[in-house]
Motif scaffolding. Structure first.
Motif, PDB file in Angstrom:
ATOM      1  N   VAL A 198      57.696  66.071 -27.585  1.00 54.26           N
ATOM      2  CA  VAL A 198      58.764  65.831 -26.601  1.00 54.26           C
ATOM      3  C   VAL A 198      58.160  65.250 -25.327  1.00 54.26           C
ATOM      4  O   VAL A 198      58.692  64.318 -24.721  1.00 54.26           O
TER       5      VAL A 198
ATOM      6  N   GLY B   6      57.517  61.633 -25.668  1.00 56.74           N
ATOM      7  CA  GLY B   6      58.682  60.810 -26.003  1.00 56.74           C
ATOM      8  C   GLY B   6      58.903  60.842 -27.497  1.00 56.74           C
ATOM      9  O   GLY B   6      57.989  60.484 -28.258  1.00 56.74           O
ATOM     10  N   MET B   7      60.099  61.275 -27.901  1.00 58.78           N
ATOM     11  CA  MET B   7      60.338  61.435 -29.333  1.00 58.78           C
ATOM     12  C   MET B   7      60.402  60.093 -30.028  1.00 58.78           C
ATOM     13  O   MET B   7      60.904  59.117 -29.495  1.00 58.78           O
TER      14      MET B   7
ATOM     15  N   ARG C  32      65.888  60.280 -36.839  1.00 58.66           N
ATOM     16  CA  ARG C  32      65.252  60.355 -35.520  1.00 58.66           C
ATOM     17  C   ARG C  32      64.676  61.749 -35.275  1.00 58.66           C
ATOM     18  O   ARG C  32      65.271  62.756 -35.692  1.00 58.66           O
TER      19      ARG C  32
ATOM     20  N   SER D  88      64.701  63.289 -32.564  1.00 55.76           N
ATOM     21  CA  SER D  88      65.621  64.041 -31.706  1.00 55.76           C
ATOM     22  C   SER D  88      66.667  64.798 -32.523  1.00 55.76           C
ATOM     23  O   SER D  88      67.236  65.775 -32.053  1.00 55.76           O
ATOM     24  N   ILE D  89      66.893  64.381 -33.759  1.00 59.32           N
ATOM     25  CA  ILE D  89      67.847  65.086 -34.621  1.00 59.32           C
ATOM     26  C   ILE D  89      67.134  66.142 -35.455  1.00 59.32           C
ATOM     27  O   ILE D  89      67.656  67.241 -35.663  1.00 59.32           O
TER      28      ILE D  89
ATOM     29  N   PRO E  71      65.507  69.833 -33.297  1.00 61.15           N
ATOM     30  CA  PRO E  71      66.309  71.027 -33.012  1.00 61.15           C
ATOM     31  C   PRO E  71      66.528  71.896 -34.253  1.00 61.15           C
ATOM     32  O   PRO E  71      66.504  73.128 -34.171  1.00 61.15           O
TER      33      PRO E  71
ATOM     34  N   ARG F  32      69.858  53.084 -29.959  1.00 64.86           N
ATOM     35  CA  ARG F  32      69.808  54.191 -29.019  1.00 64.86           C
ATOM     36  C   ARG F  32      70.155  53.735 -27.602  1.00 64.86           C
ATOM     37  O   ARG F  32      70.617  54.511 -26.793  1.00 64.86           O
TER      38      ARG F  32
ATOM     39  N   ARG G 122      73.688  54.232 -26.349  1.00 65.04           N
ATOM     40  CA  ARG G 122      74.277  55.571 -26.320  1.00 65.04           C
ATOM     41  C   ARG G 122      74.501  56.022 -24.902  1.00 65.04           C
ATOM     42  O   ARG G 122      73.715  55.731 -24.022  1.00 65.04           O
ATOM     43  N   SER G 123      75.549  56.779 -24.697  1.00 67.42           N
ATOM     44  CA  SER G 123      75.820  57.224 -23.331  1.00 67.42           C
ATOM     45  C   SER G 123      74.929  58.379 -22.979  1.00 67.42           C
ATOM     46  O   SER G 123      74.470  59.091 -23.839  1.00 67.42           O
TER      47      SER G 123
ATOM     48  N   MET H 252      63.141  55.075 -24.826  1.00 64.62           N
ATOM     49  CA  MET H 252      62.652  56.119 -23.922  1.00 64.62           C
ATOM     50  C   MET H 252      61.381  55.649 -23.236  1.00 64.62           C
ATOM     51  O   MET H 252      60.280  56.118 -23.516  1.00 64.62           O
TER      52      MET H 252
ATOM     53  N   ARG I  72      61.587  66.634 -19.434  1.00 65.16           N
ATOM     54  CA  ARG I  72      61.906  66.834 -20.855  1.00 65.16           C
ATOM     55  C   ARG I  72      61.335  68.153 -21.367  1.00 65.16           C
ATOM     56  O   ARG I  72      62.005  68.911 -22.068  1.00 65.16           O
TER      57      ARG I  72
ATOM     58  N   MET J  77      70.600  74.073 -30.349  1.00 65.29           N
ATOM     59  CA  MET J  77      70.681  72.751 -30.990  1.00 65.29           C
ATOM     60  C   MET J  77      71.440  71.739 -30.131  1.00 65.29           C
ATOM     61  O   MET J  77      70.985  70.603 -29.967  1.00 65.29           O
TER      62      MET J  77
ATOM     63  N   LEU K 283      69.256  70.813 -27.120  1.00 65.84           N
ATOM     64  CA  LEU K 283      68.118  69.943 -27.448  1.00 65.84           C
ATOM     65  C   LEU K 283      68.583  68.551 -27.863  1.00 65.84           C
ATOM     66  O   LEU K 283      67.992  67.542 -27.470  1.00 65.84           O
ATOM     67  N   LEU K 284      69.651  68.515 -28.652  1.00 63.57           N
ATOM     68  CA  LEU K 284      70.137  67.213 -29.121  1.00 63.57           C
ATOM     69  C   LEU K 284      70.652  66.370 -27.955  1.00 63.57           C
ATOM     70  O   LEU K 284      70.298  65.200 -27.819  1.00 63.57           O
TER      71      LEU K 284
ATOM     72  N   GLY L 257      66.976  65.252 -26.535  1.00 65.50           N
ATOM     73  CA  GLY L 257      66.960  64.089 -27.425  1.00 65.50           C
ATOM     74  C   GLY L 257      67.839  62.959 -26.938  1.00 65.50           C
ATOM     75  O   GLY L 257      67.763  61.861 -27.477  1.00 65.50           O
TER      76      GLY L 257
ATOM     77  N   GLU M 288      70.925  62.413 -27.397  1.00 63.63           N
ATOM     78  CA  GLU M 288      71.890  61.939 -28.387  1.00 63.63           C
ATOM     79  C   GLU M 288      73.280  61.963 -27.759  1.00 63.63           C
ATOM     80  O   GLU M 288      73.516  62.714 -26.810  1.00 63.63           O
ATOM     81  N   ARG M 289      74.188  61.174 -28.341  1.00 62.21           N
ATOM     82  CA  ARG M 289      75.558  61.206 -27.839  1.00 62.21           C
ATOM     83  C   ARG M 289      76.184  62.550 -28.200  1.00 62.21           C
ATOM     84  O   ARG M 289      75.771  63.208 -29.160  1.00 62.21           O
TER      85      ARG M 289
ATOM     86  N   VAL N  32      75.793  67.129 -35.702  1.00 54.44           N
ATOM     87  CA  VAL N  32      74.559  67.658 -36.303  1.00 54.44           C
ATOM     88  C   VAL N  32      74.493  69.170 -36.108  1.00 54.44           C
ATOM     89  O   VAL N  32      74.208  69.928 -37.044  1.00 54.44           O
TER      90      VAL N  32
END
Lengths: 535, 156
Positions: free
Chosen positions: A223, A226-227, A387, A389-390, A393, A531, A534-535, B1, B86, B114, B117-118, B122, B124-125, B132
């Motif tokens: 992390v 950077g993932m 990814r 990031s998925i 977790p 990516r 993405r918001s 990133m 992070r 989860m 972290l996501l 991460g 993510e949206r 997920v």
């Protein structure tokens, strides 16, 4: 029980249908977790360990064998396809594995890796089958002084052959010994260093320590850097190797198997050292040394064979002396202890079915790795699309479940988080974790044997020198320590030299390369574009 | 990133600080253990007490830290503010697992970890994070609590 009947007993357990199912699951899960950059076999076993807690000992061990082999192979996939070594031993894999990918021969490289690993592993297990009973019979005669010196030697060898600075390795060993001394004193029953916390009376469990240091700590480190975005490797090319690959590799495989076997038995040996030594030998003896670093199949197979052979022969000191020579085996020792199996000289006589069951499970695990990985290479590669990031977790929550299930208390989860932060900081500060975990495992053995030696000798410290066995071992240890100061007996140094000599970008052994800095292959595409929006 | 460009000087300064701080922190930890071990029966070499081993190991560890402090480590890595953010977020979310579990049970705890972290680590949206986290939480619960019969409380 002779070897043949012992193996027959072992196989009768290992080949039961439910055990074959467990080893299959173990290989698949181990490969998937091992593919995550940074998570090597140690972390794979640590994270997946809980799945074995509710199994009978034989099933648990066979599943761990599957996870172990799967984890090792899984680390090779990003190393070969993406030039991203998952653990230290796969750094050498990238030297020729990744150039083969660039030549469109990723499939052949991955299949030769699986085949070479299988052959190396099998030769080492045959060696283990023959030598382990002999060593065990000899080990029964070993006294407290010798056991203390063997454990001490194991610790020093890891510190002095390891990749980091020696003084830092020794400090880590000190921390491991201190953590191991927390809890009830095994001889007097006095609670030690518990800070009045009842949860610490039984000491620190190995599971939160390993999951924290090697699992959570590694994730934090990833992390931090950077993932990695999901990667879409394109075609693998032809999966099966050509006849020319076979011809180039056959002698290299046999040679590396022998080299790996002997290095694996040494404390501190393990996969990284054996890979480096075998690669160096193969390069020196090859008819085409100029091809090394540019996609030499014999370079790749020598590395993989030696790695797997050493990983298997490392079981000899574990099963016969109860002393793990490297961190992965320290975790496996933890699994065995949790299943109420205490490896050591008596194991072969007191629990022959377990001793031979472990060996048989290694044959089966190794074979399953080959059977599953050749047809499933294409499928495993798809995991790289997901990814980090998925995935991470999910890995964290699974790891927490595992830690909790070890003794059904949330205190261990809290400890795992604390050790995770410690593991991350240690890596940031340039400390190698291997001596810590080994010292934690060897600590109680060392302390008990030291105290027993002192009681037997009436407090005479020269007992370690005057007894022939321990005196000789101390002498050998001293020579190795002196050599390590004056020569190139260092994994990190040797690896850096090797990577420089083949002209590849150097990746420091204990570090996970930053995906942003890595040499991203031309035939892969990242989903970073996806990516961005993405918001 | 992508990381913001950082000049070499702050990174080097951080590395120097880290190289000096790490042996001090470890020595401090060893000192705490030493003070605890000194309260235990020490015994002698002929009959070692419970405190002898941890005391000796703590002293050796402190001595090694002192040597490291003098000669310098030289292998610490630098860290940027973004990296630190992070890491801190990651630690905060995983540290929340145990208290949320004790308060609400496994499913809320796993969801908090989860989703956190996501979404926040991460990046993510929300829709991906929820898509997920929810199935993964229930799948893990089913695996451990139902299939492996681990005594996990789904909800309190």
């Amino acid at each position: 029980m002779d070897i043949i009947s012992g193996l027959a007993t072992g196989f009768s357990v290992a080949l039961q249908p439910q055990n074959l199912m467990y080893v299959t699951i173990g290989v698949i899960l181990g490969t998937v977790i091992g593919m995550l950059p940074g998570l090597g076999p140690t972390a794979s076993i640590a994270v997946l360990l809980p799945l074995t807690f509710h199994m009978d000992p034989a099933s648990a061990i066979i599943m761990v064998a599957g996870i172990y082999y799967g984890g090792m192979y899984g680390g090779r996939i990003p190393a070969i396809l993406l030039n991203l070594p998952g653990d230290s031993s796969s750094v050498i894999t990238t030297l020729d594995g990744y150039p083969l990918t660039k030549q469109g021969r990723a499939g052949a490289a991955l299949s030769m890796t699986a085949i070479a690993s299988f052959i190396g592993g099998t030769i080492a297990i045959i060696g283990l089958t023959i030598f382990a009973p002999i060593v065990a019979r000899f080990a029964v005669r070993i006294g407290a002084q010798e056991m203390f010196v063997i454990a001490l030697a194991g610790l020093f060898m890891v510190a002095f052959i390891g990749s980091g600075r020696k003084i830092k390795a020794l400090i880590m060993a000190g921390i491991g010994l201190l953590l191991a001394s927390i809890g009830m004193d095994s001889i007097t029953g006095v609670p030690r260093i518990t800070f009045g916390n009842l949860d610490l009376y039984n000491g620190i469990h190995i599971i939160p320590l390993v999951v924290g240091l090697f699992g959570i700590g590694e994730l934090l480190y990833i992390v931090d850097r950077g993932m990695q975005p999901g990667v879409h490797p394109k075609g693998l090319g032809r999966i099966l190797p050509t006849m020319a690959d076979w011809v180039a590799s056959r002698v290299a495989i046999l040679r590396a198997a022998v080299v790996g076997f002997f290095i694996g038995v040494m404390p501190g040996g393990g996969g990284t050292l054996s890979s480096i030594v075998s690669y160096g030998i193969q390069k020196r003896l090859s008819k085409n040394p100029e091809k090394f670093g540019k996609g030499a199949m014999d370079g790749l197979t020598a590395t993989e064979t030696a790695d797997n052979a050493s990983s298997n022969s490392a079981f000899i000191p574990l099963l016969t002396l109860g002393i793990p020579p490297n961190p992965v085996l320290a975790v496996i020792l933890g699994v065995l202890l949790m299943q109420n199996i205490t490896p050591g000289p008596q194991l072969i006589d007191s629990n022959p079915e377990i001793f031979w069951g472990v060996i048989a499970s290694m044959y089966v695990g190794n074979l399953m790795l080959l059977i599953l990985n050749l047809p499933l290479i294409g499928l495993f590669v798809q995991v790289l699309r997901v990814r980090g990031s998925i995935l991470f977790p999910v890995v964290v929550v699974v790891a927490f479940c595992g830690v909790y299930s070890a003794s059904n208390r949330m205190f261990d989860v809290v400890l795992a988080v604390i050790f995770g932060v410690m593991g991350y900081l240690f890596k940031k500060f340039g400390f190698d974790l291997a001596p810590l975990i080994l010292a934690f495992i060897l600590g109680p053995i060392m302390e008990d044997e030291f105290r027993r030696s002192m009681l037997l000798s009436g407090g005479d410290m020269t007992t370690f020198l005057t007894r022939p066995g321990s005196g000789l071992m101390l002498g050998v240890l001293l020579v190795i320590i002196l050599l390590s100061f004056s020569s190139k007996l260092s994994v990190g140094r040797a690896a850096r030299k090797l990577t420089r000599s083949v002209g590849e970008p150097t990746t420091d052994i204990p570090e996970q390369p930053d995906p942003a800095d890595s040499d991203t292959p031309a035939d892969t595409e990242t989903d970073s574009e996806n990516r961005d929006d993405r918001s | 990133m992508t990381e913001p460009a950082t000049s070499a000087a702050p990174a080097q300064r951080w590395r120097r600080v880290a190289d000096r701080t790490s042996p001090l922190l470890i020595a401090l930890g060893a000192l705490v253990i030493y003070s605890q071990a000194r309260q235990l029966p020490f015994g002698g070499l002929g009959r070692p007490g419970a405190g002898l081993w941890p005391t000796v190991v703590a002293i050796i560890t402190i001595a090694l830290c002192a040597v490291l402090l003098v000669i310098g480590g030289g292998m610490a890595e630098s860290i940027t503010v973004q990296q630190l953010r992070r890491v801190v977020l990651f630690v905060l979310f995983i540290a929340a697992f145990a208290p949320v579990y004790n308060l609400l049970g496994f499913i809320p705890a796993a969801l908090v970890v989860m989703l956190g972290l996501l979404r926040y680590v991460g990046e993510e949206r929300w829709v991906v994070s929820v898509a997920v986290a929810i199935p993964a939480t229930f799948a893990i619960y089913a695996l451990f609590a139902i299939f492996l019969e681990l005594p996990l409380r789904g909800f309190l």
